[in-house]
Scaffold this motif. Sequence first.
Motif, PDB file in Angstrom:
ATOM      1  N   ARG A 199     -37.335  18.133 -43.371  1.00 48.21           N
ATOM      2  CA  ARG A 199     -35.885  18.070 -43.175  1.00 48.21           C
ATOM      3  C   ARG A 199     -35.767  17.762 -41.755  1.00 48.21           C
ATOM      4  NH1 ARG A 199     -33.154  23.092 -46.489  1.00 48.21           N
ATOM      5  NH2 ARG A 199     -33.952  22.211 -48.520  1.00 48.21           N
ATOM      6  N   LEU A 200     -36.128  16.483 -41.129  1.00 53.19           N
ATOM      7  CA  LEU A 200     -35.997  16.171 -39.954  1.00 53.19           C
ATOM      8  C   LEU A 200     -35.121  15.205 -39.880  1.00 53.19           C
ATOM      9  CD1 LEU A 200     -39.605  15.016 -39.195  1.00 53.19           C
ATOM     10  CD2 LEU A 200     -38.637  17.191 -38.171  1.00 53.19           C
ATOM     11  N   PRO A 201     -34.270  15.593 -39.001  1.00 59.98           N
ATOM     12  CA  PRO A 201     -32.797  14.608 -38.694  1.00 59.98           C
ATOM     13  C   PRO A 201     -33.089  13.238 -38.334  1.00 59.98           C
ATOM     14  CG  PRO A 201     -33.101  16.279 -36.827  1.00 59.98           C
ATOM     15  CD  PRO A 201     -34.147  16.562 -37.801  1.00 59.98           C
ATOM     16  N   MET A 202     -32.795  12.280 -39.151  1.00 56.30           N
ATOM     17  CA  MET A 202     -33.016  11.026 -38.977  1.00 56.30           C
ATOM     18  C   MET A 202     -32.020   9.993 -39.630  1.00 56.30           C
ATOM     19  SD  MET A 202     -36.266  10.336 -41.606  1.00 56.30           S
ATOM     20  CE  MET A 202     -37.301  11.459 -41.182  1.00 56.30           C
ATOM     21  N   ILE A 203     -31.996   8.772 -39.004  1.00 58.94           N
ATOM     22  CA  ILE A 203     -31.143   7.821 -39.583  1.00 58.94           C
ATOM     23  C   ILE A 203     -32.052   6.759 -40.211  1.00 58.94           C
ATOM     24  CG2 ILE A 203     -29.618   5.991 -38.971  1.00 58.94           C
ATOM     25  CD1 ILE A 203     -28.609   7.926 -36.708  1.00 58.94           C
ATOM     26  N   VAL A 204     -31.690   6.482 -41.457  1.00 54.51           N
ATOM     27  CA  VAL A 204     -32.753   5.457 -42.169  1.00 54.51           C
ATOM     28  C   VAL A 204     -31.874   4.263 -42.575  1.00 54.51           C
ATOM     29  CG1 VAL A 204     -34.267   4.873 -44.031  1.00 54.51           C
ATOM     30  CG2 VAL A 204     -34.424   6.941 -42.890  1.00 54.51           C
ATOM     31  N   SER A 205     -32.013   3.048 -42.361  1.00 50.50           N
ATOM     32  CA  SER A 205     -31.305   1.852 -42.924  1.00 50.50           C
ATOM     33  C   SER A 205     -32.108   0.827 -43.328  1.00 50.50           C
ATOM     34  CB  SER A 205     -30.280   1.452 -41.810  1.00 50.50           C
ATOM     35  OG  SER A 205     -31.076   0.867 -40.720  1.00 50.50           O
ATOM     36  N   TRP A 206     -31.998   0.207 -44.342  1.00 55.19           N
ATOM     37  CA  TRP A 206     -32.563  -0.775 -44.685  1.00 55.19           C
ATOM     38  C   TRP A 206     -31.823  -1.964 -45.174  1.00 55.19           C
ATOM     39  CZ3 TRP A 206     -32.038   3.660 -47.498  1.00 55.19           C
ATOM     40  CH2 TRP A 206     -31.583   3.403 -48.859  1.00 55.19           C
ATOM     41  N   SER A 207     -32.492  -3.058 -45.356  1.00 56.34           N
ATOM     42  CA  SER A 207     -31.849  -4.505 -45.895  1.00 56.34           C
ATOM     43  C   SER A 207     -32.738  -5.162 -46.543  1.00 56.34           C
ATOM     44  CB  SER A 207     -31.003  -5.409 -44.718  1.00 56.34           C
ATOM     45  OG  SER A 207     -32.141  -5.817 -43.901  1.00 56.34           O
ATOM     46  N   ILE A 208     -32.316  -5.864 -47.840  1.00 52.42           N
ATOM     47  CA  ILE A 208     -33.344  -6.745 -48.373  1.00 52.42           C
ATOM     48  C   ILE A 208     -32.682  -8.289 -48.311  1.00 52.42           C
ATOM     49  CG2 ILE A 208     -34.089  -7.189 -50.810  1.00 52.42           C
ATOM     50  CD1 ILE A 208     -33.611  -4.132 -51.387  1.00 52.42           C
ATOM     51  N   THR A 209     -33.476  -9.138 -47.835  1.00 49.91           N
ATOM     52  CA  THR A 209     -33.092 -10.702 -47.985  1.00 49.91           C
ATOM     53  C   THR A 209     -33.924 -11.289 -48.889  1.00 49.91           C
ATOM     54  OG1 THR A 209     -34.729 -10.825 -46.052  1.00 49.91           O
ATOM     55  CG2 THR A 209     -32.188 -10.310 -45.626  1.00 49.91           C
ATOM     56  N   ASP A 210     -33.385 -12.337 -49.646  1.00 45.69           N
ATOM     57  CA  ASP A 210     -33.879 -13.270 -50.449  1.00 45.69           C
ATOM     58  C   ASP A 210     -34.814 -14.309 -49.750  1.00 45.69           C
ATOM     59  OD1 ASP A 210     -34.626 -14.516 -52.985  1.00 45.69           O
ATOM     60  OD2 ASP A 210     -32.765 -15.833 -52.778  1.00 45.69           O
ATOM     61  N   ASN A 211     -36.093 -14.173 -50.266  1.00 47.80           N
ATOM     62  CA  ASN A 211     -36.968 -15.495 -49.492  1.00 47.80           C
ATOM     63  C   ASN A 211     -37.991 -15.719 -50.714  1.00 47.80           C
ATOM     64  OD1 ASN A 211     -38.686 -16.253 -47.758  1.00 47.80           O
ATOM     65  ND2 ASN A 211     -39.783 -14.629 -47.085  1.00 47.80           N
ATOM     66  N   ARG A 212     -37.472 -16.712 -51.394  1.00 49.69           N
ATOM     67  CA  ARG A 212     -38.200 -17.313 -52.505  1.00 49.69           C
ATOM     68  C   ARG A 212     -39.758 -17.594 -52.316  1.00 49.69           C
ATOM     69  NH1 ARG A 212     -34.512 -16.735 -56.292  1.00 49.69           N
ATOM     70  NH2 ARG A 212     -32.480 -17.343 -55.758  1.00 49.69           N
ATOM     71  N   MET A 254     -35.852   3.209 -38.850  1.00 47.17           N
ATOM     72  CA  MET A 254     -35.714   4.642 -38.997  1.00 47.17           C
ATOM     73  C   MET A 254     -35.929   5.072 -37.403  1.00 47.17           C
ATOM     74  SD  MET A 254     -38.555   5.791 -41.928  1.00 47.17           S
ATOM     75  CE  MET A 254     -39.039   4.468 -43.242  1.00 47.17           C
ATOM     76  N   LYS A 255     -34.877   6.037 -37.147  1.00 43.43           N
ATOM     77  CA  LYS A 255     -35.034   6.728 -35.855  1.00 43.43           C
ATOM     78  C   LYS A 255     -34.738   7.961 -36.119  1.00 43.43           C
ATOM     79  CE  LYS A 255     -30.392   4.812 -34.807  1.00 43.43           C
ATOM     80  NZ  LYS A 255     -29.762   4.016 -33.823  1.00 43.43           N
ATOM     81  N   SER A 256     -35.113   8.798 -35.064  1.00 46.98           N
ATOM     82  CA  SER A 256     -34.811  10.478 -35.093  1.00 46.98           C
ATOM     83  C   SER A 256     -33.285  10.573 -34.848  1.00 46.98           C
ATOM     84  CB  SER A 256     -35.721  11.260 -34.102  1.00 46.98           C
ATOM     85  OG  SER A 256     -35.498  10.716 -32.728  1.00 46.98           O
ATOM     86  N   ASP A 257     -32.655  11.880 -35.111  1.00 45.74           N
ATOM     87  CA  ASP A 257     -31.387  12.000 -34.762  1.00 45.74           C
ATOM     88  C   ASP A 257     -31.302  13.413 -34.580  1.00 45.74           C
ATOM     89  OD1 ASP A 257     -28.585  11.646 -34.347  1.00 45.74           O
ATOM     90  OD2 ASP A 257     -28.342  12.038 -36.499  1.00 45.74           O
ATOM     91  N   GLU A 258     -32.367  13.970 -33.698  1.00 45.80           N
ATOM     92  CA  GLU A 258     -32.419  15.434 -33.475  1.00 45.80           C
ATOM     93  C   GLU A 258     -31.567  15.847 -32.312  1.00 45.80           C
ATOM     94  OE1 GLU A 258     -35.690  13.701 -30.944  1.00 45.80           O
ATOM     95  OE2 GLU A 258     -34.875  13.341 -32.787  1.00 45.80           O
ATOM     96  N   GLY A 259     -31.211  14.886 -31.499  1.00 50.05           N
ATOM     97  CA  GLY A 259     -30.443  15.147 -30.472  1.00 50.05           C
ATOM     98  C   GLY A 259     -31.343  15.449 -29.232  1.00 50.05           C
ATOM     99  N   GLN A 274     -44.002   8.834 -45.026  1.00 45.77           N
ATOM    100  CA  GLN A 274     -43.475   9.280 -46.107  1.00 45.77           C
ATOM    101  C   GLN A 274     -42.307   8.585 -46.526  1.00 45.77           C
ATOM    102  OE1 GLN A 274     -43.240  13.288 -45.688  1.00 45.77           O
ATOM    103  NE2 GLN A 274     -45.554  13.829 -46.036  1.00 45.77           N
ATOM    104  N   CYS A 275     -41.240   8.360 -45.969  1.00 46.55           N
ATOM    105  CA  CYS A 275     -40.057   7.890 -46.350  1.00 46.55           C
ATOM    106  C   CYS A 275     -40.068   6.214 -46.731  1.00 46.55           C
ATOM    107  CB  CYS A 275     -38.977   8.189 -45.245  1.00 46.55           C
ATOM    108  SG  CYS A 275     -38.188   9.620 -45.385  1.00 46.55           S
ATOM    109  N   GLU A 276     -40.839   5.709 -45.667  1.00 50.15           N
ATOM    110  CA  GLU A 276     -41.098   4.413 -46.028  1.00 50.15           C
ATOM    111  C   GLU A 276     -41.801   4.028 -47.380  1.00 50.15           C
ATOM    112  OE1 GLU A 276     -43.340   0.556 -44.030  1.00 50.15           O
ATOM    113  OE2 GLU A 276     -43.644   2.437 -43.213  1.00 50.15           O
ATOM    114  N   LYS A 277     -42.787   4.684 -47.713  1.00 48.60           N
ATOM    115  CA  LYS A 277     -43.586   4.517 -48.945  1.00 48.60           C
ATOM    116  C   LYS A 277     -42.795   4.903 -50.060  1.00 48.60           C
ATOM    117  CE  LYS A 277     -48.232   5.620 -47.011  1.00 48.60           C
ATOM    118  NZ  LYS A 277     -49.135   6.727 -46.828  1.00 48.60           N
ATOM    119  N   SER A 278     -42.064   5.889 -49.865  1.00 43.14           N
ATOM    120  CA  SER A 278     -41.152   6.227 -51.194  1.00 43.14           C
ATOM    121  C   SER A 278     -40.068   5.135 -51.333  1.00 43.14           C
ATOM    122  CB  SER A 278     -40.335   7.396 -50.657  1.00 43.14           C
ATOM    123  OG  SER A 278     -39.194   7.694 -51.794  1.00 43.14           O
TER     124      SER A 278
END
Length: 64
Positions: free
Chosen positions: A8-21, A30-35, A54-58
């Motif tokens: 339960r670590l406070p973090m911000i996760v964002s992702w994007s998927i782009t088409d690449n034939r 991913m970055k920490s958000d613990e203050g 772990q989050c990346e793998k999941s």
Amino acid sequence: MMNAGKKRLPMIVSWSITDNRPGSNLHLEMKSDEGSYAFATRWHYQAYEQRFSQCEKSIRSHLS
């Protein structure tokens, strides 16, 4: 106690998927958000590195 807290670590996760034939690219950020703390220990860095991994793998396994 420390192992339970690693899930339960406070973090911000964002992702994007782009088409690449013929497939697609996944960009994760991913970055920490613990203050702010007066200091950070090696445990803090290791806990975040482990949780980020772990989050990346999941995320990658769910999107592939």
